[in-house]
Design a protein around this motif. Structure first.
Motif, PDB file in Angstrom:
ATOM      1  N   ARG A 224       0.828  -1.214   0.000  1.00 32.52           N
ATOM      2  CA  ARG A 224       0.000   0.000   0.000  1.00 32.52           C
ATOM      3  C   ARG A 224       0.856   1.255   0.000  1.00 32.52           C
ATOM      4  O   ARG A 224       0.448   2.303  -0.511  1.00 32.52           O
ATOM      5  CB  ARG A 224      -0.938  -0.008   1.211  1.00 32.52           C
ATOM      6  CG  ARG A 224      -2.012  -1.068   1.114  1.00 32.52           C
ATOM      7  CD  ARG A 224      -2.941  -1.153   2.307  1.00 32.52           C
ATOM      8  NE  ARG A 224      -3.705  -2.387   2.172  1.00 32.52           N
ATOM      9  CZ  ARG A 224      -4.754  -2.535   1.376  1.00 32.52           C
ATOM     10  NH1 ARG A 224      -5.190  -1.503   0.672  1.00 32.52           N
ATOM     11  NH2 ARG A 224      -5.381  -3.688   1.279  1.00 32.52           N
ATOM     12  N   ALA A 225       2.047   1.156   0.605  1.00 34.89           N
ATOM     13  CA  ALA A 225       2.947   2.310   0.664  1.00 34.89           C
ATOM     14  C   ALA A 225       3.793   2.454  -0.589  1.00 34.89           C
ATOM     15  O   ALA A 225       4.623   3.367  -0.678  1.00 34.89           O
ATOM     16  CB  ALA A 225       3.846   2.178   1.894  1.00 34.89           C
ATOM     17  N   GLY A 226       3.608   1.563  -1.560  1.00 37.71           N
ATOM     18  CA  GLY A 226       4.339   1.671  -2.820  1.00 37.71           C
ATOM     19  C   GLY A 226       5.651   0.935  -2.848  1.00 37.71           C
ATOM     20  O   GLY A 226       6.528   1.240  -3.669  1.00 37.71           O
ATOM     21  N   PHE A 227       5.802  -0.076  -1.977  1.00 38.89           N
ATOM     22  CA  PHE A 227       7.003  -0.915  -1.976  1.00 38.89           C
ATOM     23  C   PHE A 227       6.638  -2.297  -2.514  1.00 38.89           C
ATOM     24  O   PHE A 227       5.556  -2.814  -2.242  1.00 38.89           O
ATOM     25  CB  PHE A 227       7.576  -1.034  -0.564  1.00 38.89           C
ATOM     26  CG  PHE A 227       8.083   0.269  -0.006  1.00 38.89           C
ATOM     27  CD1 PHE A 227       9.301   0.789  -0.420  1.00 38.89           C
ATOM     28  CD2 PHE A 227       7.330   0.987   0.919  1.00 38.89           C
ATOM     29  CE1 PHE A 227       9.773   2.001   0.091  1.00 38.89           C
ATOM     30  CE2 PHE A 227       7.786   2.183   1.436  1.00 38.89           C
ATOM     31  CZ  PHE A 227       9.009   2.705   1.016  1.00 38.89           C
ATOM     32  N   ALA A 276       0.802  -2.618  -7.535  1.00 40.12           N
ATOM     33  CA  ALA A 276       0.690  -2.132  -8.916  1.00 40.12           C
ATOM     34  C   ALA A 276      -0.187  -0.884  -8.978  1.00 40.12           C
ATOM     35  O   ALA A 276       0.127   0.079  -9.693  1.00 40.12           O
ATOM     36  CB  ALA A 276       0.122  -3.234  -9.810  1.00 40.12           C
ATOM     37  N   ARG A 277      -1.267  -0.895  -8.224  1.00 38.32           N
ATOM     38  CA  ARG A 277      -2.155   0.266  -8.204  1.00 38.32           C
ATOM     39  C   ARG A 277      -1.435   1.505  -7.693  1.00 38.32           C
ATOM     40  O   ARG A 277      -1.646   2.615  -8.199  1.00 38.32           O
ATOM     41  CB  ARG A 277      -3.370  -0.040  -7.326  1.00 38.32           C
ATOM     42  CG  ARG A 277      -4.445   1.061  -7.327  1.00 38.32           C
ATOM     43  CD  ARG A 277      -5.634   0.657  -6.470  1.00 38.32           C
ATOM     44  NE  ARG A 277      -5.242   0.506  -5.069  1.00 38.32           N
ATOM     45  CZ  ARG A 277      -5.732  -0.439  -4.262  1.00 38.32           C
ATOM     46  NH1 ARG A 277      -6.579  -1.335  -4.731  1.00 38.32           N
ATOM     47  NH2 ARG A 277      -5.357  -0.491  -3.013  1.00 38.32           N
ATOM     48  N   SER A 278      -0.556   1.331  -6.699  1.00 45.31           N
ATOM     49  CA  SER A 278       0.188   2.482  -6.175  1.00 45.31           C
ATOM     50  C   SER A 278       1.129   3.062  -7.222  1.00 45.31           C
ATOM     51  O   SER A 278       1.517   4.224  -7.142  1.00 45.31           O
ATOM     52  CB  SER A 278       0.986   2.066  -4.931  1.00 45.31           C
ATOM     53  OG  SER A 278       2.137   1.306  -5.283  1.00 45.31           O
ATOM     54  N   LYS A 279       1.491   2.237  -8.220  1.00 43.47           N
ATOM     55  CA  LYS A 279       2.369   2.677  -9.301  1.00 43.47           C
ATOM     56  C   LYS A 279       1.590   3.097 -10.544  1.00 43.47           C
ATOM     57  O   LYS A 279       2.178   3.508 -11.554  1.00 43.47           O
ATOM     58  CB  LYS A 279       3.342   1.550  -9.671  1.00 43.47           C
ATOM     59  CG  LYS A 279       4.269   1.133  -8.535  1.00 43.47           C
ATOM     60  CD  LYS A 279       5.142   2.292  -8.079  1.00 43.47           C
ATOM     61  CE  LYS A 279       6.085   1.883  -6.972  1.00 43.47           C
ATOM     62  NZ  LYS A 279       6.899   3.026  -6.470  1.00 43.47           N
ATOM     63  N   GLY A 280       0.273   2.970 -10.482  1.00 38.61           N
ATOM     64  CA  GLY A 280      -0.553   3.378 -11.609  1.00 38.61           C
ATOM     65  C   GLY A 280      -0.531   2.429 -12.787  1.00 38.61           C
ATOM     66  O   GLY A 280      -0.783   2.846 -13.924  1.00 38.61           O
ATOM     67  N   SER A 282      -1.039  -2.068 -14.031  1.00 39.04           N
ATOM     68  CA  SER A 282      -1.615  -3.350 -13.652  1.00 39.04           C
ATOM     69  C   SER A 282      -0.504  -4.276 -13.175  1.00 39.04           C
ATOM     70  O   SER A 282       0.683  -4.047 -13.468  1.00 39.04           O
ATOM     71  CB  SER A 282      -2.336  -3.984 -14.838  1.00 39.04           C
ATOM     72  OG  SER A 282      -1.399  -4.371 -15.835  1.00 39.04           O
ATOM     73  N   ALA A 283      -0.861  -5.333 -12.472  1.00 46.67           N
ATOM     74  CA  ALA A 283       0.140  -6.281 -11.980  1.00 46.67           C
ATOM     75  C   ALA A 283       0.930  -6.892 -13.138  1.00 46.67           C
ATOM     76  O   ALA A 283       2.135  -7.157 -13.010  1.00 46.67           O
ATOM     77  CB  ALA A 283      -0.532  -7.369 -11.153  1.00 46.67           C
ATOM     78  N   ALA A 284       0.262  -7.106 -14.280  1.00 42.73           N
ATOM     79  CA  ALA A 284       0.929  -7.705 -15.436  1.00 42.73           C
ATOM     80  C   ALA A 284       1.985  -6.783 -16.030  1.00 42.73           C
ATOM     81  O   ALA A 284       2.899  -7.240 -16.730  1.00 42.73           O
ATOM     82  CB  ALA A 284      -0.105  -8.057 -16.504  1.00 42.73           C
ATOM     83  N   GLN A 285       1.877  -5.477 -15.764  1.00 41.83           N
ATOM     84  CA  GLN A 285       2.821  -4.508 -16.326  1.00 41.83           C
ATOM     85  C   GLN A 285       4.037  -4.271 -15.435  1.00 41.83           C
ATOM     86  O   GLN A 285       4.959  -3.552 -15.834  1.00 41.83           O
ATOM     87  CB  GLN A 285       2.104  -3.171 -16.560  1.00 41.83           C
ATOM     88  CG  GLN A 285       1.026  -3.240 -17.629  1.00 41.83           C
ATOM     89  CD  GLN A 285       0.233  -1.946 -17.722  1.00 41.83           C
ATOM     90  OE1 GLN A 285      -0.276  -1.443 -16.714  1.00 41.83           O
ATOM     91  NE2 GLN A 285       0.132  -1.395 -18.918  1.00 41.83           N
ATOM     92  N   LEU A 286       4.073  -4.875 -14.257  1.00 40.95           N
ATOM     93  CA  LEU A 286       5.188  -4.660 -13.336  1.00 40.95           C
ATOM     94  C   LEU A 286       6.460  -5.325 -13.868  1.00 40.95           C
ATOM     95  O   LEU A 286       6.429  -6.469 -14.312  1.00 40.95           O
ATOM     96  CB  LEU A 286       4.855  -5.234 -11.957  1.00 40.95           C
ATOM     97  CG  LEU A 286       3.777  -4.510 -11.153  1.00 40.95           C
ATOM     98  CD1 LEU A 286       3.411  -5.335  -9.933  1.00 40.95           C
ATOM     99  CD2 LEU A 286       4.265  -3.112 -10.739  1.00 40.95           C
ATOM    100  N   PRO A 287       7.589  -4.631 -13.791  1.00 44.02           N
ATOM    101  CA  PRO A 287       8.859  -5.263 -14.199  1.00 44.02           C
ATOM    102  C   PRO A 287       9.304  -6.263 -13.135  1.00 44.02           C
ATOM    103  O   PRO A 287       8.810  -6.236 -12.001  1.00 44.02           O
ATOM    104  CB  PRO A 287       9.823  -4.076 -14.274  1.00 44.02           C
ATOM    105  CG  PRO A 287       9.265  -3.086 -13.292  1.00 44.02           C
ATOM    106  CD  PRO A 287       7.772  -3.238 -13.367  1.00 44.02           C
TER     107      PRO A 287
END
Length: 297
Positions: A224-227, A276-280, A282-287
């Protein structure tokens, strides 16, 4: 003797289960992330004010001793600033797990010690040992997972809960041991020893359960904190490499590293979308997650 040990252990489990306060299901406040469960009612058997006062006194004494020995790292040090910055991102989400956390007077300090350790006392009193940062070469994501885990212990009031359970368990097993001695005509010293063993076994079980809960709550706080919550898996891979001589999980207050990793992976689908939401995205787009190798590797 083996048969008798099993009988006493089973009786102890039954008695303690009967003493356990019932917990009512609580609806989850969000559609994703780790589900929020009610706080254990066991903790109500321990006075909250007394626990908080003890924690405050112990934390102050620890900082005082560290300051005298030159082991309290100054507030201006980059690592202290780093830890406090990570804490500032985690703390706003703490009240989701314990409403009282909104009123805590949070503190974050760093102690110059080779110990690979960190903790959070009741009331939000956090301390890291420099050894955990340097030995494991923790990234910010990994620091957030460690900090989230330790904060989770305080939020879920595990210390207060554990103290209550230990007191009740010790009393219950002693009473059952005395009863078994009278019923079966066994030497009370033997049943007393068995009762102590049963009590210790139950306490270890409770502690491992607390560790598993803290792992998952910590991942949720970090996400939730973006980690990146995937840092939890890498963290325990590093810990596993460091603690190859650790005792078996059933004799430890902590689950084995492999067990922890398995449990985290089981719940990764719940926390990864939150991150993923905290980064704007989707989970599929995470590196892929990238970490630092341990020192010496």
């Amino acid at each position: 003797m083996n048969t008798f040990t099993r009988i006493v252990a089973l009786l102890s489990l039954s008695a303690c289960a009967g003493l356990a306060p019932a917990q009512q299901p609580q609806p989850q406040t969000e559609a994703d992330g780790i589900a929020v469960k009610p706080l254990s009612k066991w903790r109500n058997l321990q006075d909250r004010q007394q626990v908080d006062q003890q924690a405050q006194s112990q934390y102050a004494a620890l900082l005082g001793e560290a300051r005298q020995k030159g082991a309290l790292v100054p507030a201006s040090h980059p690592q202290v600033l780093r830890l406090r910055g990570i804490a500032r991102r985690l703390i706003p989400y703490a009240s989701r797990w314990n409403a009282d956390a909104a009123q805590w007077q949070w503190e974050v300090n760093l102690l110059n010690s080779s110990q690979v350790n960190a903790f959070c006392m009741p009331g939000g009193r956090i301390a890291f040992f420099s050894g955990i940062l340097t030995t494991l070469k923790l990234t910010d994501d990994e620091v957030a997972v460690v900090m989230g885990h330790e904060i989770a212990h305080a939020l879920r009031e595990h210390g207060r809960e554990q103290a209550a359970k230990s007191n009740v368990t010790a009393l219950g097993t002693k009473l059952l041991g005395a009863g078994a001695a009278a019923l079966f005509g066994v030497d009370p010293r033997i049943t007393g020893t068995v009762a102590d063993m049963a009590a210790k076994g139950l306490s270890l079980h409770y502690s491992r359960g607390d560790e598993r809960e803290a792992d998952l709550v910590g991942l949720d706080l970090a996400a939730r904190a973006g980690f990146d919550p995937r840092a939890g898996v890498v963290l325990w891979q590093k810990m596993g490499a460091l603690n190859k001589s650790a005792p078996p999980a059933f004799l430890s207050t902590h689950p084995s590293g492999a067990d922890r990793i398995d449990e985290m992976n089981k719940h990764m689908g719940e926390v990864l979308p939150v991150y993923a939401r905290s980064k704007g995205v989707s989970a599929a787009q995470l590196p892929p997650y990238r970490s630092s190798a341990m020192a010496g590797n």
